[in-house]
Structure formats: structure tokens, C-alpha cells
Write an enzyme that holds these catalytic residues in place. Sequence first.
Site, PDB file in Angstrom:
ATOM      1  N   ASP A   6     -12.089  -1.062  -8.084  1.00 60.62           N
ATOM      2  CA  ASP A   6     -12.114   0.117  -8.942  1.00 60.62           C
ATOM      3  C   ASP A   6     -11.068   0.063 -10.049  1.00 60.62           C
ATOM      4  O   ASP A   6     -11.244   0.689 -11.100  1.00 60.62           O
ATOM      5  CB  ASP A   6     -11.900   1.383  -8.114  1.00 60.62           C
ATOM      6  CG  ASP A   6     -13.143   1.803  -7.340  1.00 60.62           C
ATOM      7  OD1 ASP A   6     -14.220   1.244  -7.611  1.00 60.62           O
ATOM      8  OD2 ASP A   6     -13.028   2.688  -6.471  1.00 60.62           O
ATOM      9  N   TYR A  57     -27.203   9.641   5.020  1.00 54.79           N
ATOM     10  CA  TYR A  57     -27.515   8.521   5.922  1.00 54.79           C
ATOM     11  C   TYR A  57     -26.542   8.572   7.096  1.00 54.79           C
ATOM     12  O   TYR A  57     -25.442   9.129   6.993  1.00 54.79           O
ATOM     13  CB  TYR A  57     -27.419   7.169   5.203  1.00 54.79           C
ATOM     14  CG  TYR A  57     -26.178   6.963   4.370  1.00 54.79           C
ATOM     15  CD1 TYR A  57     -24.953   6.637   4.951  1.00 54.79           C
ATOM     16  CD2 TYR A  57     -26.217   7.086   2.981  1.00 54.79           C
ATOM     17  CE1 TYR A  57     -23.824   6.445   4.181  1.00 54.79           C
ATOM     18  CE2 TYR A  57     -25.085   6.898   2.206  1.00 54.79           C
ATOM     19  CZ  TYR A  57     -23.894   6.572   2.812  1.00 54.79           C
ATOM     20  OH  TYR A  57     -22.768   6.384   2.038  1.00 54.79           O
ATOM     21  N   ARG A  67     -16.141   4.431   6.017  1.00 59.46           N
ATOM     22  CA  ARG A  67     -15.191   3.581   5.318  1.00 59.46           C
ATOM     23  C   ARG A  67     -14.101   3.075   6.264  1.00 59.46           C
ATOM     24  O   ARG A  67     -13.658   1.928   6.161  1.00 59.46           O
ATOM     25  CB  ARG A  67     -14.557   4.363   4.161  1.00 59.46           C
ATOM     26  CG  ARG A  67     -13.552   3.571   3.331  1.00 59.46           C
ATOM     27  CD  ARG A  67     -13.081   4.410   2.155  1.00 59.46           C
ATOM     28  NE  ARG A  67     -12.151   3.681   1.302  1.00 59.46           N
ATOM     29  CZ  ARG A  67     -10.842   3.665   1.463  1.00 59.46           C
ATOM     30  NH1 ARG A  67     -10.307   4.352   2.468  1.00 59.46           N
ATOM     31  NH2 ARG A  67     -10.063   2.985   0.652  1.00 59.46           N
ATOM     32  N   GLU A  69       0.845  -1.191   0.000  1.00 58.60           N
ATOM     33  CA  GLU A  69       0.000   0.000   0.000  1.00 58.60           C
ATOM     34  C   GLU A  69       0.884   1.246   0.000  1.00 58.60           C
ATOM     35  O   GLU A  69       1.802   1.365   0.826  1.00 58.60           O
ATOM     36  CB  GLU A  69      -0.917  -0.010   1.218  1.00 58.60           C
ATOM     37  CG  GLU A  69      -1.594   1.306   1.557  1.00 58.60           C
ATOM     38  CD  GLU A  69      -2.430   1.888   0.437  1.00 58.60           C
ATOM     39  OE1 GLU A  69      -2.352   3.106   0.218  1.00 58.60           O
ATOM     40  OE2 GLU A  69      -3.155   1.108  -0.219  1.00 58.60           O
ATOM     41  N   GLN A  70       0.608   2.187  -0.913  1.00 58.90           N
ATOM     42  CA  GLN A  70       1.475   3.356  -1.017  1.00 58.90           C
ATOM     43  C   GLN A  70       1.319   4.335   0.134  1.00 58.90           C
ATOM     44  O   GLN A  70       2.262   5.062   0.470  1.00 58.90           O
ATOM     45  CB  GLN A  70       1.240   4.067  -2.339  1.00 58.90           C
ATOM     46  CG  GLN A  70      -0.121   4.704  -2.493  1.00 58.90           C
ATOM     47  CD  GLN A  70      -0.244   5.476  -3.805  1.00 58.90           C
ATOM     48  OE1 GLN A  70       0.737   5.662  -4.519  1.00 58.90           O
ATOM     49  NE2 GLN A  70      -1.452   5.888  -4.125  1.00 58.90           N
TER      50      GLN A  70
END
Length: 396
Positions: free
Chosen positions: A293, A215, A109, A34-35
Site C-alpha cells: 500500500d 463471505y 487478516r 513495526e510501530q
Amino acid sequence: MSQSPEIAILGGGIGGLAAAAFLRRAGLASTIYEQAAELTDVGAGLVVAPNAAWLLRRLGVLDAFTRRAVRLEVGWEFRRWQDGRILSAENLATSCERLYGEQTYTAHRADLLDVLRKAVPEDTVHLGRRCTGLLPREGRPALRFDDGEVVETDVVIGADGIHSVVRHALTESPAPAYSGLCAFRALVPAQDAPPPARRNAQTLWIGPDHHLVHYPVSAGELVNLVAFAPAGDYAVESWTATATVEELLAEFRGWDPRLLDLIRAAGTPGRWALLDRSPLRRWSHGPVTLLGDAAHPMFPFFTQGAAQAIEDAAVLARCLAADAADPATALRRYEALRIPRTTRLQEVSHGRSHLNHLPDGPAQQARDAAFADADPLLANGWIYGYDPDTAAALPR
């Protein structure tokens, strides 16, 4: 090759972590690169529909996830822009589990990332590792990092997002197209939000050229807001770009006062352009593939981005476990199973903005009447009732 290939995952977001977790569940080890120097909360809120909730249960993390997630009681609640009149609403509290065996949740998230991170060994996640290229090698792919190190491996999974290094290396897809839309996002403290926004409901305010969704997330402590508007000449596609509350208010001038009160409490909204990318016909080349994605970026109008990445991870792990000695064959199987479904979701998500943004008039009145008669939870059963195990068990 041994029966346990070395697997490198580029990207420590939801898709990359889910891939590592499902691979581990299938008996396969992997390493995540992971960068970012740390896994942060960029991205704010998301919806975890039954198709994703079921997979979190399979991973054994759903109970931990629901400690901070919010179980929706009402969804697909469409309200008219001018006065907040409810055009339609779906009772999720009773229907979701009856139809699909799981509930629908909303969450920050960061809370989803946290439970997925705990599902993989800590020493398999390498932070601060920015990949700059995929190198050709005889037999094995290799990754080059910005510090000059080159890592050879048996399998590469590009879960590195819309600006994917792996996608760029594998495909010659055209540059993303201008969609004419941009999005704003913000988190509002629940105590500052008007009462309609504090309910366990996913609400969509729709009107001419715009719509706004809100929400609760984070155990109801925050309200997630995401709004869509004409982009004008704005073309920045970045999770870190920002706007001002005044800019967001100007987009919704004349809308229901309760909605404007919610926007006023939004702090510094994020802003990004929605760029249009055509579906890919292939995701894989030999032992290298794409996920999430990086493979199928889609407009967020069906709130399936995270769910589809998790589905990808589940199917990919099953395919690699079945053909561990031949990763290229496993990855061809994986993309054949997933591309038709994700392409369909890309297409229906693309078409949704026109429907939500109709100007007042006959077409808008016909749409509102259709909403009143619709059952979106049942109509979208092809999304929420998907079973990756059933899909992966289909004949080759």
C-alpha cells in the site's frame, strides 16, 4: 558492501512480513520495524486469489493457512439489490485450480499475518518501533525512531502502509483526493447471519450508489461484511474509526430483507473514507524503495491489495538476491517489473465503483445482461495467472 546487505523493513503487516519471508527464502536476512506494540487483527477479512495462494505455497505456509481459511466454491456472485436475484455467479470449486493451479480462499487478516509471522525468525521482528523519518547519509540510508535512536542500514523497504513515512520522504506526490465514497466493515458471527451469507461464497449485492460484499472467514465461524456508500462529508481514513449499525442500515434502506438482517448483526462497524491516490511513476531512490500500500494503494474492488503486496515481496526478494552487491540496481529492476502491473490494477479498481453503483435504468439493465454472459475468472486471467518468477526472469 558485502554480498549480504543489511535490510530494514518498515511495517510488519502482510507486505512487510511477506518481504522478510521471501528474502529469507532467497538467503537474505532482514529486520522488521513495526510501530504497533503487537500484530493485531485490524482489517477483518480478505480474499486470497490464486496468484497469492501460489506464492503462499512457495513459502511453505499454504497448508497452515488453509486450516483457518475458507476455500470458496462460488465467487463473483452478483445479486440485485432489491430482491437478491442472482445476476451471475462463478463456479470457483472446479475452475480455479484448472485455470490457475490454485484455489481461491477467504480469511481473517489475522490468520494470514499469523502464518507469515511464523515464516520469519521471531527475533527479526521489532514491535513498538515508530519511525519518524528517513535521514540522508553518505552511502547508507538511516532511519530515525521516536525514541531518538538512528539505525543505519544498506537497504530500506517501506512497507508502512498508506500513511507511509518512506513514501513521504521519497516522493512529492499530491495529497490524496476525495473519492466521494466511504466503506464500512464488520464481522458477524455465523450463527447470527442469514443462510445465504454462510455459504462458501463471495457475494456482491449491487444497487444505486452502493454495493455490499460478504463471505465467510475464520473456518466459517464468522462472516466478513464490507459495504460501500456515498461519503457525504466523511473524510476520515482510519482502520480504527467506527460507525453504528443504524448508520449502516440507513445506507441500505429498502434493500433485500436478508441483507438487512446481516447488517443488523454487525455489532459496531468500522468506517473509513476511500481517498484517491494517483499511481507513482517511481518507487525507489538509491537503496530505498516502497512495497504494498505504501507504493500502490488501490480501491478494494478487485480484492487484490494483499495479493499485490505478496507479489511485490516475491519479486523484490528475487531482484535483491540477483544484485545483492548493488541494491540500487536491484531496486530499479524491481520497480520496473512491478509498476506497470500495479498501476493497471489501480486503474481498473478505480473504475469499478461506477459500474457497481449504476442507478436502475437502461445502463443498469445492459450491465446486468453483460454480467450474465461474462466469465470474470477467465477475463481476469492477467491478474490470477501472474508468475513473479517468470516476470523477474525477463531480459533486463
